[in-house]
Design a protein around this motif. Structure first.
Motif, PDB file in Angstrom:
ATOM      1  N   GLN A  16      -5.210   1.187   3.660  1.00 52.87           N
ATOM      2  CA  GLN A  16      -4.286   2.580   3.631  1.00 52.87           C
ATOM      3  C   GLN A  16      -3.925   2.986   5.224  1.00 52.87           C
ATOM      4  N   LEU A  67      -8.691   7.958   2.207  1.00 53.80           N
ATOM      5  CA  LEU A  67      -8.027   7.069   2.583  1.00 53.80           C
ATOM      6  C   LEU A  67      -8.708   5.507   2.759  1.00 53.80           C
ATOM      7  N   GLN A  92       0.827  -1.238  -0.041  1.00 60.00           N
ATOM      8  CA  GLN A  92      -0.077  -0.033   0.057  1.00 60.00           C
ATOM      9  C   GLN A  92       0.693   1.078   0.034  1.00 60.00           C
ATOM     10  N   MET A 131       0.006   8.552  -2.372  1.00 60.66           N
ATOM     11  CA  MET A 131      -1.090   9.332  -1.314  1.00 60.66           C
ATOM     12  C   MET A 131      -0.858  10.889  -1.505  1.00 60.66           C
TER      13      MET A 131
END
Length: 371
Positions: free
Chosen positions: A251, A247, A192, A197
């Motif tokens: 995550q 998220l 992940q 992100m």
């Protein structure tokens, strides 16, 4: 996205026990080295030049001492990823003079990078009443305990001038070791963190920048592992921007596990910085933090450190996914920093001058703004 099957441990990393049993990361300054640094400082002060007027030649270090400092930075590109210069006599010099000393050392080692909205190139790490857990929070101007994180440059340097009444311990952890433990325990969660992100710029973006950017936490390029983790900025993005993806539970679980591993007793090392210490940390393979502290009441005794962010000529290649964060990800190029709102033609000329001195390319600003 990186798949679980492709996730592997990477070479390197250290544990707390490794650091405790090997003090090669400490470099006690000799009297000769201190004398050479003070001679260079006297010369720099004698020029009367401001920070951005200076060149490397304005801090003329003895060649042997210069080679020692460069060699120390070379050592941070592998191994433990950090070094500590110990023993500079801070009580002999004023705060402004010590600031010039640290600036001169930075010019010898690399190209300083801006650190915030005001485009400051040296930050005062002290309690200025800031709030860490906020949409614009930064840790250096608070007394809060901090998450493990990487600063936005190849190297972060901290010069300790005064310590707190209690607390304020410097925490460091090998991102390589934590990554490898994560791969061993839950490779699906490690995968992940190889995916992008969203990070907030915490309200400190330059005029041409969006208020947030995308980047993975883990990356490997040309055999070099790199980690860029700033949980507070990920949280800030989630709290501030409604138009970004939320998220996922996986995550969040991955971020929580990574934070837990970084702070785990067998991986995290507590370092107590003393007045006169200069800590140099490779942001790409070591993450750092700090415990909360209680300060003295008297202004002259309050905890105070200087912070430099440096782009290094010997810095490793960075993951392509970090382009928006670093503006350049190639070797021997000026990269990193939070550009902010205060970059002037004088600063651009300064950056170009120091980049040339280190044989580094400077191509991080739009062409129309080149010095």
């Amino acid at each position: 996205m990186t798949t679980t099957d492709s996730i592997r441990p990477v070479a390197g990393g250290w544990t707390r026990r490794d650091v405790e049993q090997d003090d090669s990361w400490i470099h006690p300054l000799t009297e000769a080295q201190i004398g050479a640094l003070e001679d260079a400082l006297r010369h720099a002060l004698g020029t009367g030049k401001g920070m951005f007027e200076m060149s490397v030649e304005d801090f003329p270090l003895d060649a042997a001492v210069r080679d020692t400092l460069v060699g120390i930075v070379d050592e941070t590109q592998g191994g433990f990823g950090f070094k500590l210069l110990r023993g500079f006599p801070v009580d002999r010099w004023s705060r402004d003079e010590l600031r010039t000393l640290f600036w001169g050392i930075g010019l010898v080692l690399g190209v300083p990078r801006p650190q915030g909205k005001a485009s400051q190139f040296m930050s005062d790490v002290r309690d200025a009443g800031g709030t860490y857990r906020s949409a614009t929070g930064r840790g250096y101007n608070t007394r809060s305990g901090l998450d493990f994180h990487a600063d936005g440059s190849d190297m972060v340097g901290l010069f300790c001038v005064r310590t707190a009444r209690s607390g304020g311990s410097s925490l460091i952890s090998s991102s390589i070791a934590a990554h490898n433990e994560m791969v061993r325990l839950q490779p699906d969660l490690a995968a992940q963190l190889y995916a992008p992100m969203i990070f907030s710029r915490q309200g400190e973006q330059a005029p041409e920048e969006a208020p947030y950017y995308s980047a993975p936490i883990f990356g490997v390029r040309d055999g070099h592992f790199a980690c860029r983790h700033i949980r507070n900025h990920i949280k800030g993005a989630q709290q501030t921007f409604a138009d970004i993806p939320r998220l996922t539970p996986q995550q969040i679980e991955a971020l929580d596990l990574f934070d837990e591993l970084l702070a785990r007793d067998d991986l995290c090392y507590h370092m107590w910085l003393q007045p006169g210490d200069i800590q140099l940390v490779n942001n790409h393979i070591v993450l750092h933090s700090r415990t909360e502290y209680e300060d003295y009441d008297e202004p002259d005794r309050k905890r105070h450190l200087f912070r430099l962010w440096l782009s290094l000529p010997q810095g490793q290649p960075l993951p392509h996914g970090w382009q928006d964060a670093y503006k350049d990800v190639e070797t021997r190029c000026v990269r990193g920093g939070f550009r902010g709102m205060g970059i002037t033609p004088e600063i651009r000329a300064f950056e170009a001058r120091i980049a040339r001195a280190h044989g580094m390319q400077l191509r991080i600003y739009p062409e129309k703004e080149a010095a």
